[in-house]
Design an enzyme around this catalytic site. Structure first.
Site, mmCIF file in Angstrom:
data_model
loop_
_atom_site.group_PDB
_atom_site.id
_atom_site.type_symbol
_atom_site.label_atom_id
_atom_site.label_comp_id
_atom_site.label_asym_id
_atom_site.label_seq_id
_atom_site.Cartn_x
_atom_site.Cartn_y
_atom_site.Cartn_z
ATOM 1 N N LYS A 1 24.442 13.939 20.000
ATOM 2 C CA LYS A 1 24.805 12.528 20.440
ATOM 3 C C LYS A 1 25.171 12.150 19.223
ATOM 4 O O LYS A 1 26.509 11.475 19.118
ATOM 5 C CB LYS A 1 23.766 12.387 22.080
ATOM 6 N N GLN B 1 15.237 8.942 24.462
ATOM 7 C CA GLN B 1 15.766 10.372 25.046
ATOM 8 C C GLN B 1 14.762 10.707 25.239
ATOM 9 O O GLN B 1 13.304 10.971 24.873
ATOM 10 C CB GLN B 1 16.104 11.732 23.469
ATOM 11 N N ASP C 1 21.534 3.834 28.712
ATOM 12 C CA ASP C 1 21.611 4.980 29.385
ATOM 13 C C ASP C 1 21.434 4.441 30.750
ATOM 14 O O ASP C 1 22.022 4.517 31.847
ATOM 15 C CB ASP C 1 19.627 4.800 29.660
#
Ligand code: NAP
Length: 300
Positions: free
Chosen positions: A54, A98, A121
């Site tokens: 990422k 994460q 997200d």
């Protein structure tokens, strides 16, 4: 194989190209550089790989990448304090924590600690509610990538029968909402669904997000249907040598590709689209934060 291969790797490169173009425009015209903060707690090897990837792709499209690597024993209050700091940092337009988190941390609490506007997200309860009510939201990256590929392949999805196998909060449920938003007739199947084969056989679009290697065989697929395989499963591959493994999806690729009209491979299908959509979400969040027009085609 008769199905058209939907090349997620190539499509993801196109999405990243559009993101990079928009980033250049934001910098040149407005002096703004979108920034994505990624927080990793602990040392889960798969998470470390994702976070590295990422960060690399964020920089490659010209955005600022901020990485926070915290000890596995980090206390909840300290993690929440970091998220609060990022919420208030104008240089940070997207925040991603994460998952999975170490067991002592409350995942729901942490997800909902991010500002919904920076929740790239799309897991914050406000974004879930906005998506469910058809309002502008941050859309979870994996289902967004699936939707982009479906729209690209079909144009309009209106009136199509779609079956989503799996009802997780990160894939199955938001996928179903997105397909409903595009006027599909949507069925969500799960581990208690009766006659799953019959249910899947009705579908013009099958999205498999189960996590069971090669569960869906070709004879479940309606001829000409589009198969989007979200599953990423590592299985033993003795044919490659002792101790070797390979990745497979939730669908039996060869038999499904004989019947389907189009199919995504694993790897190289949905997987690469997920990070591309994270970058797209960060640009979208940056534009919204600055009251600027959003790039077209980069969100639902
Ligand atoms: P998850 O949270 O474990 O959910 C799996 C879903 O599958 C559940 O709803 C479960 O039903 C259902 N299921 C399990 N066994 C079933 C069966 N025999 N028949 C029908 N449904 C069944 O998984 P997830 O996080 O959604 O991920 C699904 C897969 O996608 C995994 O392989 C994951 O690695 C992959 N994934 C890929 C990406 C990507 O970037 N490509 C991103 C996220 C996930 P119940 O609810 O009834 O238990």
């Amino acid at each position: 194989m008769t199905a058209t291969l939907i090349d997620g790797k190539a499509f993801a490169a196109t999405v990243r190209g559009k993101v990079a173009e928009h980033v250049t425009r934001l910098k040149d015209d407005h002096g703004i550089t979108p920034g994505l903060a990624v927080v990793l707690v602990g040392e889960d090897p798969a998470s470390q790989v994702y976070v590295r990837s990422k960060g690399k792709q964020t920089v490659e499209v010209g955005m600022n990448s901020y990485e926070y690597k915290l000890d596995a024993a980090t206390e909840e209050a300290d993690l929440l304090a970091l998220i609060d700091k990022l919420n208030n940092d104008p240089e940070v337009h997207g925040i991603l924590v994460q998952l999975p988190l170490p067991k002592h941390l409350d995942e729901d609490l942490v997800i909902n600690a991010s500002s919904p506007a920076k929740d790239v997200d799309g897991f914050h309860i406000s974004n879930v509610g906005l998506l469910g009510t058809g309002q502008k939201s941050m859309v979870p990256c994996t289902p967004l990538g699936c939707l982009m590929m479906l729209r690209d392949h079909h144009g309009s999805l209106s009136g199509m029968d779609a079956v989503v196998i799996g009802r997780s909060n990160i894939v199955g449920k938001p996928m179903a909402q997105l397909l409903l938003g595009d006027s599909c007739t949507v069925t969500i199947a799960h581990s208690r669904t009766k006659n799953l084969a019959e249910v899947v056989r009705r579908a013009d679009i099958v999205v498999a997000a189960v996590g069971r290697p090669e569960m869906v065989p070709g004879d479940w697929i309606k001829p000409g249907a589009t198969v989007i395989d979200v599953g990423i499963n590592r299985i033993d591959a003795p044919e490659k040598g002792e101790g070797k493994t390979r990745l497979v999806g939730d669908c039996q690729f060869d038999s499904c590709a004989e019947v389907a009209g189009a199919i995504t491979p694993v790897p190289g299908g949905v997987g690469p689209m997920t990070i591309a959509c994270l970058l797209a979400n960060t640009v979208t969040a940056c534009c919204r934060a600055n009251d600027l027009a959003e790039p077209e085609g980069l969100t639902a």
